[in-house]
Design a protein around this motif. Structure first.
Motif, PDB file in Angstrom:
ATOM      1  N   ARG A  47       0.836  -1.023  -0.110  1.00 39.17           N
ATOM      2  CA  ARG A  47       0.002   0.023  -0.037  1.00 39.17           C
ATOM      3  C   ARG A  47       0.824   1.270   0.060  1.00 39.17           C
ATOM      4  NH1 ARG A  47      -3.363  -3.108   3.570  1.00 39.17           N
ATOM      5  NH2 ARG A  47      -2.355  -2.492   5.337  1.00 39.17           N
ATOM      6  N   PHE A 119     -11.088  13.026  -3.427  1.00 42.33           N
ATOM      7  CA  PHE A 119     -11.651  11.457  -3.434  1.00 42.33           C
ATOM      8  C   PHE A 119     -12.745  11.187  -2.841  1.00 42.33           C
ATOM      9  CE2 PHE A 119      -9.111  12.933   0.091  1.00 42.33           C
ATOM     10  CZ  PHE A 119      -9.847  12.104   1.108  1.00 42.33           C
ATOM     11  N   SER A 121     -15.740  10.284  -0.836  1.00 44.28           N
ATOM     12  CA  SER A 121     -16.213   8.889  -0.578  1.00 44.28           C
ATOM     13  C   SER A 121     -17.661   9.044   0.035  1.00 44.28           C
ATOM     14  CB  SER A 121     -15.494   8.272   0.492  1.00 44.28           C
ATOM     15  OG  SER A 121     -16.213   7.256   0.953  1.00 44.28           O
ATOM     16  N   SER A 131     -15.259   1.519  -5.250  1.00 49.56           N
ATOM     17  CA  SER A 131     -14.094   1.596  -4.086  1.00 49.56           C
ATOM     18  C   SER A 131     -12.650   1.772  -4.863  1.00 49.56           C
ATOM     19  CB  SER A 131     -14.214   0.435  -3.270  1.00 49.56           C
ATOM     20  OG  SER A 131     -15.207   0.451  -2.671  1.00 49.56           O
ATOM     21  N   VAL A 135      -9.928   4.578  -4.380  1.00 49.23           N
ATOM     22  CA  VAL A 135      -8.535   4.319  -3.745  1.00 49.23           C
ATOM     23  C   VAL A 135      -7.444   4.994  -4.844  1.00 49.23           C
ATOM     24  CG1 VAL A 135      -6.925   2.396  -3.272  1.00 49.23           C
ATOM     25  CG2 VAL A 135      -9.196   2.413  -2.337  1.00 49.23           C
ATOM     26  N   LEU A 138      -7.807   8.506  -4.426  1.00 45.67           N
ATOM     27  CA  LEU A 138      -6.846   8.783  -3.309  1.00 45.67           C
ATOM     28  C   LEU A 138      -5.462   8.756  -3.174  1.00 45.67           C
ATOM     29  CD1 LEU A 138      -6.788   9.803  -0.085  1.00 45.67           C
ATOM     30  CD2 LEU A 138      -7.566   7.213   0.399  1.00 45.67           C
ATOM     31  N   PHE A 156      -1.482   7.785   8.623  1.00 38.46           N
ATOM     32  CA  PHE A 156      -2.793   7.837   9.079  1.00 38.46           C
ATOM     33  C   PHE A 156      -3.631   6.860   8.427  1.00 38.46           C
ATOM     34  CE2 PHE A 156      -6.891   9.333   7.987  1.00 38.46           C
ATOM     35  CZ  PHE A 156      -7.622   9.702   9.463  1.00 38.46           C
ATOM     36  N   LEU A 157      -3.443   6.564   7.125  1.00 38.75           N
ATOM     37  CA  LEU A 157      -4.253   5.497   6.516  1.00 38.75           C
ATOM     38  C   LEU A 157      -3.850   4.135   6.885  1.00 38.75           C
ATOM     39  CD1 LEU A 157      -4.230   7.054   2.803  1.00 38.75           C
ATOM     40  CD2 LEU A 157      -6.410   6.959   4.461  1.00 38.75           C
ATOM     41  N   GLU A 158      -2.784   3.986   7.400  1.00 36.95           N
ATOM     42  CA  GLU A 158      -2.426   2.657   8.128  1.00 36.95           C
ATOM     43  C   GLU A 158      -2.850   2.315   9.403  1.00 36.95           C
ATOM     44  OE1 GLU A 158      -0.960  -0.156   6.709  1.00 36.95           O
ATOM     45  OE2 GLU A 158      -1.200   0.883   4.825  1.00 36.95           O
ATOM     46  N   LEU A 191     -14.678  15.426   2.417  1.00 40.79           N
ATOM     47  CA  LEU A 191     -15.749  14.434   2.495  1.00 40.79           C
ATOM     48  C   LEU A 191     -17.145  15.363   2.516  1.00 40.79           C
ATOM     49  CD1 LEU A 191     -14.488  12.078   5.244  1.00 40.79           C
ATOM     50  CD2 LEU A 191     -15.127  11.321   2.954  1.00 40.79           C
TER      51      LEU A 191
ATOM     52  N   ARG B   6     -14.209   5.179   7.189  1.00 41.53           N
ATOM     53  CA  ARG B   6     -14.392   4.530   5.903  1.00 41.53           C
ATOM     54  C   ARG B   6     -13.131   4.749   5.114  1.00 41.53           C
ATOM     55  NH1 ARG B   6     -19.087   3.212   3.933  1.00 41.53           N
ATOM     56  NH2 ARG B   6     -18.636   4.056   1.850  1.00 41.53           N
ATOM     57  N   ILE B   7     -12.530   5.942   5.273  1.00 40.19           N
ATOM     58  CA  ILE B   7     -11.399   6.385   4.182  1.00 40.19           C
ATOM     59  C   ILE B   7     -10.363   5.494   4.480  1.00 40.19           C
ATOM     60  CG2 ILE B   7      -9.657   7.937   3.634  1.00 40.19           C
ATOM     61  CD1 ILE B   7     -11.884  10.051   4.113  1.00 40.19           C
ATOM     62  N   VAL B   8     -10.108   5.207   5.846  1.00 40.87           N
ATOM     63  CA  VAL B   8      -9.120   4.236   6.416  1.00 40.87           C
ATOM     64  C   VAL B   8      -9.367   2.779   6.056  1.00 40.87           C
ATOM     65  CG1 VAL B   8      -7.964   3.177   8.286  1.00 40.87           C
ATOM     66  CG2 VAL B   8      -8.411   5.557   8.598  1.00 40.87           C
ATOM     67  N   LEU B  10     -11.120   2.068   3.400  1.00 40.51           N
ATOM     68  CA  LEU B  10     -11.159   1.959   1.793  1.00 40.51           C
ATOM     69  C   LEU B  10      -9.507   1.950   1.545  1.00 40.51           C
ATOM     70  CD1 LEU B  10     -13.005   2.723  -0.651  1.00 40.51           C
ATOM     71  CD2 LEU B  10     -11.998   4.868  -0.266  1.00 40.51           C
ATOM     72  N   TRP B  11      -8.742   2.377   2.256  1.00 42.44           N
ATOM     73  CA  TRP B  11      -7.214   2.137   1.946  1.00 42.44           C
ATOM     74  C   TRP B  11      -6.845   0.666   2.277  1.00 42.44           C
ATOM     75  CZ3 TRP B  11      -3.822   4.613  -0.899  1.00 42.44           C
ATOM     76  CH2 TRP B  11      -2.404   4.465  -0.661  1.00 42.44           C
ATOM     77  N   GLN B  12      -7.078   0.441   3.604  1.00 43.77           N
ATOM     78  CA  GLN B  12      -6.621  -0.901   3.816  1.00 43.77           C
ATOM     79  C   GLN B  12      -7.240  -2.008   3.410  1.00 43.77           C
ATOM     80  OE1 GLN B  12      -6.056  -1.344   8.317  1.00 43.77           O
ATOM     81  NE2 GLN B  12      -5.099   1.006   8.398  1.00 43.77           N
ATOM     82  N   GLN B  14      -8.164  -2.209   0.063  1.00 41.75           N
ATOM     83  CA  GLN B  14      -8.036  -2.170  -1.249  1.00 41.75           C
ATOM     84  C   GLN B  14      -7.247  -3.509  -1.674  1.00 41.75           C
ATOM     85  OE1 GLN B  14      -4.252  -0.122  -2.700  1.00 41.75           O
ATOM     86  NE2 GLN B  14      -4.443   0.938  -0.705  1.00 41.75           N
TER      87      GLN B  14
END
Lengths: 198, 190
Positions: A47, A119, A121, A131, A135, A138, A156-158, A191, B6-8, B10-12, B14
């Motif tokens: 990722r 992006f 959602s 989706s 992604v 994003l 942050f996303l992780e 958002l 939801r964003i997190v 969505l990313w994880q 994928q």
């Protein structure tokens, strides 16, 4: 003989600590540990490369570069941080170096966090195709960011906490919290824009 | 908070491509890196040795007058000085990848600054060490054959021209790095 044995013991301990012995023995014993480490973080590393490179080929090259750096750095891991933050720190540093080296070929400037691309959602149930598109949008927005902002968003996303982010990026806890609040505000803004458009 | 999650997610969540670790490739590439460093060092030593051997055979060991021979020795010493400075200051170190990222970014900036300073001062450390030797060689040749002043002067002028060109190219490179440093600072710090 005992004295000689003691000296040899001390010498071996010093050489082990400095990594000289691990080099001398070819580091075969590190291989299972390394394989387990890569397996445990494989998805996060994939990722991460997605947030730095758009093309599959460039992602593979970056991934390989990260693996080589992890392999070379493994003997220096002292357990002062968790394995997760250590792996992601090295991976992000390799990726940041990668983009900083490639920077001279860029025709446009990097963006700041506030300019993170759209992006949006939807709160509704999304199809798999939507989706995937989101992604990709994003990831595209993230790839346009300055390296440190990019790292912040990806951590942050992780699901990293602000103290983990502080540890990886070398920031104070307060600074990391402030940056995270800034990021949350930007995400909220995007958002809200997305909801308004629907 | 839900949207954020939801964003997190969505990313994880994928879909990721099938991927397997190729340990052989990792070991091979780690080895290639060490080999590259060894080869680069070897090339520099060979380069310095070639200059020393060339000056020794073309001046010191020839029938040349003492002034030319002394010039040859100084050119050889100059080559060794340049090779030593290149060895000590010219190599890019590896970024400290195990350190916090802010350190890595600082390292990148300091690398650009180091390269810029090297280029900016190139006339001093890259060209300067050869000048005393070259002056003595040309002076020696001129004193040996005053009647050949024209070709000797032309050769000296040509060397001076080449040196001036190298100095200008380095200054131009330093200027480009200056712009890169400013752009990097601007883009990193906003």
């Amino acid at each position: 003989l005992f004295a000689v044995g003691d000296y040899l013991g001390v010498l071996t301990a010093i050489l082990s600590r400095t990594g000289v012995l691990s080099f001398a023995r070819g580091r075969e014993s590190d291989v299972p540990r390394f394989e387990a480490l890569v397996k445990a973080h494989s998805a996060a590393l994939q990722r991460l490369t997605f947030g730095y490179e758009a093309s599959a080929e460039a992602r593979r090259d970056l991934h390989q570069e990260i693996l080589v750096a992890l392999w070379r750095s493994l003997p220096s891991f002292e357990g002062r941080s968790s394995l997760k933050t250590w792996v992601l720190r090295i991976a992000h540093n390799v990726a940041a170096s990668h983009v900083l080296h490639a920077r001279r070929h860029r025709t446009s400037a990097w963006r700041s966090l506030e300019e993170l691309g759209d992006f949006a959602s939807s709160a509704d149930e999304e199809s798999a195709r939507l989706s995937r598109i989101r992604v990709e949008e994003l990831a595209h927005g993230v790839r346009e960011l300055r390296p440190l902002d990019r790292q912040l968003v990806l951590l942050f996303l992780e699901g990293f906490s602000s103290s983990e982010i502080a540890e990886v990026m070398g920031l104070s806890d307060t600074n990391a919290s402030t940056k995270l609040s800034r990021l949350r505000a930007v995400l909220r803004g995007r958002l809200e824009e997305g909801h308004r458009d629907e | 908070m839900n949207d954020e999650k939801r964003i997190v997610d969505l990313w994880q969540d994928q879909p990721l491509a099938e991927w397997r670790l190729n340990m052989e490739l990792v070991l091979k590439q780690a080895g290639t890196f060490q080999r590259k460093i060894r080869n680069r060092n070897a090339r520099e030593y060979v380069g310095a040795a070639v200059v020393v051997i060339w000056t020794a055979t073309s001046t010191v060991m020839s029938e040349a007058p003492p002034l030319v021979k002394t010039g040859g020795v100084l050119i050889g010493i100059g080559a060794l000085v340049v090779a030593t400075i290149l060895r000590l200051r010219g190599h890019a170190a590896q970024p400290p990848v195990a350190e916090p990222t802010s350190e890595v970014v600082r390292w990148h900036r300091s690398e650009l600054v180091r390269q810029r300073d090297l280029l900016r001062s190139a006339s001093l450390w890259y060209l300067g060490p050869f000048i005393p030797g070259l002056v003595l060689v040309f002076a020696g040749r001129w004193l040996e054959r005053p009647d050949k002043w024209l070709p000797i002067s032309l050769a000296a002028a040509l060397v001076a021209l080449v040196f001036a060109g190298i100095a200008l190219l380095n200054l131009w490179g330093a200027r480009k790095l200056d712009l890169q440093i400013a752009a990097l600072e601007h883009e990193l710090e906003g």
